[in-house]
Write a protein that holds these residues in place. Sequence first.
Motif: not given
Length: 241
Positions: A133-135, A191-194, A201-202, A219-222
């Motif tokens: 689950v990406r989020w 948005p920015m994520r650790a 997301f990196w 890069d924030g790609n989902r």
Amino acid sequence: MLLVQALGSFDLAALLASAGPGGKNGTKAETLDDWLRDEFFEQHCALFHHRPFLWHLWDGHKSGFNAIVNYHKLDHANLEKLTYAYLGDWIRRQQAAVDAGEAGSDARLAAAKTLQTRLKLILEGEPPFDLFVRWKPLSSQAIGWQPDQNDGVRLNIRPFMAQDIPGGKKGAGLLRSKPNIKWEKDRGKEPMRAKAEFPWFWGWDEATQNFAGVGKEPDGNRWNDCHYSNAFKQAAQAPRK
């Protein structure tokens, strides 16, 4: 019959004739059993916009094991029950038929054992049968078959479609027919994520398993089709000293 108790007296022929989304498609089935086995799931997927809440699982053999399960109740315990109790009983009956020399029982036995092996892998949750689950941060990703219904059918059905079985439909995995579900990149940017908690997301390369992130900026790609092993998840979830 359950339908009689639920609906009272009804015309089975008329019910079958009106089967399908909007009652327009009809059916080739002559009996309710035929319709449930061969057509129900495809029509159910279309009716619910390819986010089915009833999943028709089978072993790929036309006369083999199949079960329609309620996704909302398919927790780890119930998947274990399906795998070891219901399917296990079917396997024991097929083995007895093989021992008795019943024609065709060897093929049914082999198909059922293949299905049981696959369900065990889903219970364990190692790639490609893992939940992702990406989020959710890496420390909250499920280990094994521990689905969160709030994550939705699209993500939770992935382990069951991860790999086809002999006799099954292409791309459908363990399902009787293939829902139109994909896990490609969603629109928008995160948005920015650790990096330690959301490494996908990196700069994920769309291939690497246990991807840990690269570069200095996300890069924030989902992405939705990443795979992480249980050991990788456990390391992320271990108490940090």
